[in-house]
Write an enzyme that holds these catalytic residues in place. Structure first.
Site, mmCIF file in Angstrom:
data_model
loop_
_atom_site.group_PDB
_atom_site.id
_atom_site.type_symbol
_atom_site.label_atom_id
_atom_site.label_comp_id
_atom_site.label_asym_id
_atom_site.label_seq_id
_atom_site.Cartn_x
_atom_site.Cartn_y
_atom_site.Cartn_z
ATOM 1 N N ARG B 104 52.919 65.663 29.182
ATOM 2 C CA ARG B 104 51.892 65.330 29.905
ATOM 3 C C ARG B 104 51.559 64.060 29.616
ATOM 4 O O ARG B 104 51.195 63.142 30.783
ATOM 5 C CB ARG B 104 50.771 66.517 29.959
ATOM 6 C CG ARG B 104 49.724 66.166 30.825
ATOM 7 C CD ARG B 104 49.754 65.683 32.427
ATOM 8 N NE ARG B 104 50.981 66.701 33.079
ATOM 9 C CZ ARG B 104 51.646 65.930 33.742
ATOM 10 N NH1 ARG B 104 51.428 64.651 34.205
ATOM 11 N NH2 ARG B 104 52.719 66.633 34.263
ATOM 12 N N LYS B 140 40.073 44.373 39.516
ATOM 13 C CA LYS B 140 39.594 45.699 39.551
ATOM 14 C C LYS B 140 40.755 46.587 39.155
ATOM 15 O O LYS B 140 41.494 47.557 40.003
ATOM 16 C CB LYS B 140 39.409 45.725 41.451
ATOM 17 C CG LYS B 140 38.492 44.757 42.093
ATOM 18 C CD LYS B 140 38.223 45.047 43.596
ATOM 19 C CE LYS B 140 36.989 44.052 43.882
ATOM 20 N NZ LYS B 140 37.128 44.155 45.243
ATOM 21 N N LYS B 172 32.454 31.705 42.530
ATOM 22 C CA LYS B 172 32.197 32.653 43.876
ATOM 23 C C LYS B 172 30.904 32.109 44.313
ATOM 24 O O LYS B 172 30.023 31.301 43.584
ATOM 25 C CB LYS B 172 32.087 34.211 43.587
ATOM 26 C CG LYS B 172 33.335 34.610 43.013
ATOM 27 C CD LYS B 172 33.198 35.926 42.769
ATOM 28 C CE LYS B 172 34.595 36.518 42.165
ATOM 29 N NZ LYS B 172 34.606 38.162 41.924
ATOM 30 N N GLU B 200 36.281 30.318 45.454
ATOM 31 C CA GLU B 200 36.186 31.335 46.367
ATOM 32 C C GLU B 200 35.334 30.660 47.684
ATOM 33 O O GLU B 200 34.165 30.336 47.444
ATOM 34 C CB GLU B 200 35.482 32.540 46.122
ATOM 35 C CG GLU B 200 35.488 33.652 47.117
ATOM 36 C CD GLU B 200 34.485 34.673 46.551
ATOM 37 O OE1 GLU B 200 35.406 36.078 46.084
ATOM 38 O OE2 GLU B 200 33.373 34.897 46.803
ATOM 39 N N ASP B 221 38.073 34.317 51.365
ATOM 40 C CA ASP B 221 37.825 35.795 51.134
ATOM 41 C C ASP B 221 37.274 36.398 52.436
ATOM 42 O O ASP B 221 36.674 35.634 53.290
ATOM 43 C CB ASP B 221 36.525 35.826 50.218
ATOM 44 C CG ASP B 221 36.244 37.165 50.086
ATOM 45 O OD1 ASP B 221 37.122 37.947 49.750
ATOM 46 O OD2 ASP B 221 34.982 37.391 49.701
#
Lengths: 294, 294, 294, 294, 294, 294
Positions: B104, B140, B172, B200, B221
């Site tokens: 597993r 992320k 950003k 950004e 963005d």
């Protein structure tokens, strides 16, 4: 929802966050935050950009706190809370650089674990339309995040299957090497007295063997709903053993399986295939913060 | 595909597997495997139950080896290899109990990371129909698995955005506290000379500022494809800075974004929302193994 | 005895040995071994100086191997084997300095864990004179050694109570805050379906409540053997729930408790108060080794 | 007693407690505590159920604090304090669930380490009836708990032999490979100047060699008290080297050994065979807590 | 030189190398090595570019082995060996990418630790021109590398002062809070019997107190050579206590201090200010390897 | 100086201090501090004994805090601050024993890292006399301290070269296996889009190839200043690619290299050969502390 049941162990939270922050910061730290004026303060909100169920709050809180204890947080929606798009999950205020440095790590935990809770809730809700069946997870979790994901399943209204190989016995076909189901259950009872013994079956005759052997649970694997209904009938009303459905149950089919009267449906997808819940950090831009290029 | 580029660092493999095995085995070990005859040997195949792209082989190999060095493995399909449903990914042979104990954990790595590679490949293929644009990941990622997931993205044909906050500068809007884009880029150049600086933007006037400031990349963005096409035109043919699209790109829209001529499209979903690839371990049932109740 | 059931998880062995060796060697290493001629080889035997039961062999093997892979070992008596005074447990041969450096760490594991196995065996044997009752451990283990000590209990012929707070529900009086036993069991069933639920009682009326509530096990705490016999009668012959005796059972009283027909007796002393088994390493002094001043 | 001498290093406390809590809580946390009303508060006392000497308080405090900083503690009896049956060692108050979750880990440390301190004290007291001899420990400690157990020995009034192989030189017979005691001591002085050099002997002629060689201590191994008395006479009044008795000294024989005038007696049993001191947590059941079924 | 005395503990080597490799490789691995043809093999030599003394070989070997067990090494010059500019320290052969990935980590250990050994040797040689004095290190080591640096000092011909605060007593002026030197030594003897007790003094009257008190060593701090000579005379010929000079001794002054007849000179600079020894990896460019742009 | 840029990541500080304290304290703790009266309080100053630049303050603060949160600190000179001999860097007050236990660990960090900052500043100042060139570090750092040393370089006014092998591409001659510089750069661009690509050259024709290939930086290795000046001329005024000098630059030659107009000079010695800055802890001896023998 009782928060005692939906939070992961404190030890798991602490070490997972330490690891995640180190992974995002070392060796040089946050290059971009280093460009900020150190005295800049900010406040803001963690906001959900989609409907779902919150999980992972303890990890997010820990991430901000480990980066900078000066960040003040007010957590509004505890694990297990439903959110609508636009809902404020938490408020925070503190040094701008620290907030931005911790942001992604905090949101990665929150987004992933809320994703697990949200998908769990979807299965739970779908099953409810069919019957009383409980939804639960499997050991198909993301490596290293077992404790956090299993808590997220609880936050989503699901139950936990065994936490790991050490918690209970689950006899699968590969374990039945030269012994019958009856012998397998007896061996398990002898070696691990008082502990849950579950048997995986994929045919009704095996189910009968498992019932006779006195298994606590029977996992009916990869059966169609009609066959599960036969299994439930075979098992009878005493709800002993518990009947658990497993194998390829989807959001589309879960209600049909629940309608069979099975006690439990375990779904690997809850933890191995849950898309993240979209959550973001919106900083306030009031007079005290003065951000932007204007 | 060059295996040097698609495998994660050996250090990350070793520690992730140690952690995952401890999580699945402690304190009591595999209760069910303890019921097996210790001399039972088995052989079998890791088989894909769905089409996709393999990643995580090094983790799977490490998991079996850590549980029992007596397990012999022949790995047939290295990371980056496409698989069809039914393809054999690896062959293994060794003590039955050890194989079942490691199964597993090995599959959890393989399924999750192959899921990332498979979704990446889907984006890459979709983008190819639109143009020359490269697909890449974001920060992320699943906490604690950054190194493994970024390698899986490469196995899927994607490229890596920065590995963490320490690798390059990404300015950003939240970073532009009382300073312009030009000032931000200049500050980054001064403090971190020779290092990638990305900005950004969400408007064309900001794009122009970023170009003038000499950014290496501009992250546009949450723009619609048409606006991205304008941005590409604004940037011109020299491909400097590189134009990267980000924010909500899906498999449905990625071709349209690729058709704009943008150089890169970064997709958080590659790592935060990839469903696992379904892989299983099929044990052989030849004369030497004699499993089953027949 | 099936070795699959008596060895601890490999992950626990590896990390416990790493920790123990670091604790004994750092920072300067073995000052005394550094005085030896580096080319000196030795062979010898691990010998038991008292009768008992062996446990911890995997830790001892790992300790020698981590210090120096050049040490060759032949392990003669696996975990669970009885030993008489003077029995040879293992033979080893290799660099003298390495053997002496690893000796104490290896013997500390072996002596402590064999002590646990030996005391367990003494309780098991004493109980056998009284009846069919199984002996088992508790969570009163040495901090950090839970996995190793629980395996040693199995090597001694005992069974394991829950491995930790995560494995099953045990409702004690302190948990019954404003709820009855029936409510407690029902809450446990609802939240943790399919998992062992045990209830601690110290009166017969509580026992009846627990039976009615459907507990899987009842822990009768600190009762005299006569009262336990009443409890067994109350429970009836169906052996459901299992009756477990706990609290202050000693080697002197265990047979009397076993004679009551209780299913299980859990004994904290197995792990918190087991004296070490006396084992030593005897080096050979043949012509090829030439030690001593003669 | 000076608390600076009886507490273990803070680093050892912190990591041992982290490890022990993880071992008891992961992956799912405390299943039973999750059934409690989250708002329930409790207060209580840690009480000794037997006479002894306290050690391990810092570990117990750390365990409660790591589980929940909201638990307030008043520690009444510091390490080294004697306790009678019924004495209150500490008072605590806080969330009921947190207290119950931390209870066993805290008591496991406290019981084990107080057991070591208590047995040490018994040896110290017995030796005192015989003479001025100091009792001390060995390297026969529980793997991973060296620092904590050695502190517990100090809490019991004992002294510490070397902490590990790195602290001083102890030349045993197995080290005397083709060299005399004199050569061994000289080699130790040359390589490790200024560091304690101890020589193990089992005959008086060896003792004379060790004295002549200038050893700081001589460990007389496995001699009867009469022979030790001869050794003390041989050594003379100058108390140089210190004479240390080792090997099989028991509570029954320690006074006789102490009466020989030996300076030190080292006893492996202090750490490898000390039964735990029985300590428990008694919760108050005042009106504000309302526990029980009445 | 006896290799048993100059190598660090295996545990310290393993963990230091794991940490250093992770630090250099994660998250994305060696970006540049990923551009190489995976089948490219290489061979080469580790060569010293300056004269010195080798230390750290075990770390270098471990670094290459952890990155890729397929790298074959022949280590020619063990720790403690002198090297001239151009000497080959080791030969290695294996996959080119693996060699380049491990190169810097291996050389960082080797260069730093050989630097410590080389500076130690310089002090030892300088002291030898003055007398019989031994050079040794202090606790002023690089955090986290204590075990490795102390081994390097031994490789350079130096001796080790205490390894850490746990190994022996060193009473400095800051410890003499309301107690005399005599009281301090007596307290140390009482609490830590048989263990080295050293007293730091900076005046002759303190030296006399320390001698009278029976200290094992006296550390004369920051005295000029002439004053040290007076201290040596005061101590007398019996070499008890040992006299150790400390504080600001340099390569320029060490011979003068050694000429005083002091037994030991401890030098913090050995570990806190040793420049690295310049070592490099020269790859062969024979026909089988075919590197270069030709 | 912006503190956001000169402090290491919090994760690196915490774990490095934990490791260093464990290394200095375990197993027995600070033997000497255990002799002190536990109630003794002290106050004092960390003072620089030489001119330099401070770095490592966060580690020192963390070391005192981990040993005893009761130690109060006022840090006066943050990382990057110049100090003269005698300057007070910080004030602290708290339990005497705790202060003395933490002192050496805190000073080891502070001395080593301030040493790195001080040497960096010396290079920066020397370079300034020659031109606008920036000084930066290399990967030749002390194993395990990469993050801390790179922060210290920033505190000294230097810039950071890549943090590890994962941050950017640096093509050296050993990487050019059967491919040209142009091919190497193209491969890097293809595999790692948007990431810094640097090429090491040692001849002007290679420089031209690197410029043509579009490298972001060119590392001119081991060239004399005159040759570097030719390289700068070859590169032209556009400062693209950046020209970085490396290899054997010393304090004596750095101004000459800076005068060539090169953009960057990387110096391994900043981290592998910086002598520690001499800092000490001076305790106050006012009436409330009453130390000394008077």
């Amino acid at each position: 929802m009782n928060p005692l049941g939906v939070h992961p162990p404190v030890t798991a939270v602490r070490t997972a966050v330490e690891r995640a922050l180190a992974e995002d910061l070392e060796p040089l730290g946050d290059l971009t935050a280093a460009l900020l004026p150190p005295e800049a303060m900010a406040s803001g909100s963690i906001v959900s950009r989609a409907p779902g169920v919150i999980a992972g709050s303890r990890c997010a809180i820990e991430a901000f706190a480990q980066v900078d204890p000066a960040i003040e947080m007010t957590w509004l929606l505890d694990d297990g809370s439903p959110v609508a798009r636009g809902d404020v999950v938490a408020r925070l205020r503190g040094p701008l650089a620290s907030i931005l440095t911790a942001e992604r790590t905090a949101l990665n935990f929150l987004g992933h674990l809320s994703g697990v809770a949200t998908l769990t809730r979807a299965y739970v809700d779908a099953a409810t339309t069919g019957g009383q069946t409980r939804i639960r997870d499997t050991r198909k979790t993301t490596p290293g995040l077992r404790a956090l994901e299993k808590a997220a399943v609880r936050a989503g209204g699901g139950a936990n299957h065994r936490g790991n190989l050490s918690e209970w016995v689950l006899v699968k076909d590969n374990h039945l090497v030269g012994m019958s189901i009856a012998e397998g259950v007896a061996a398990a009872r002898a070696r691990w007295p008082g502990r849950t013994v579950e048997v995986e079956v994929d045919r009704l005759d095996q189910l009968r063997q498992a019932i006779t052997a006195g298994a606590d649970l029977v996992l009916v694997d990869n059966m169609a709903p009609d066959d599960v209904a036969l299994a439930v009938a075979e098992r009878g009303d005493a709800r002993s053993p518990l009947l658990e459905v497993s194998g390829g149950v989807t959001l589309a089919t879960v209600a049909a399986y629940a309608a069979t009267g099975a006690d439990l449906i375990s779904v690997g997808a809850l933890t191995h295939s849950a898309p993240a819940l979209d959550l973001g950090l919106d900083l306030d831009s009031g007079p005290g913060v003065d951000r932007g290029e204007a």
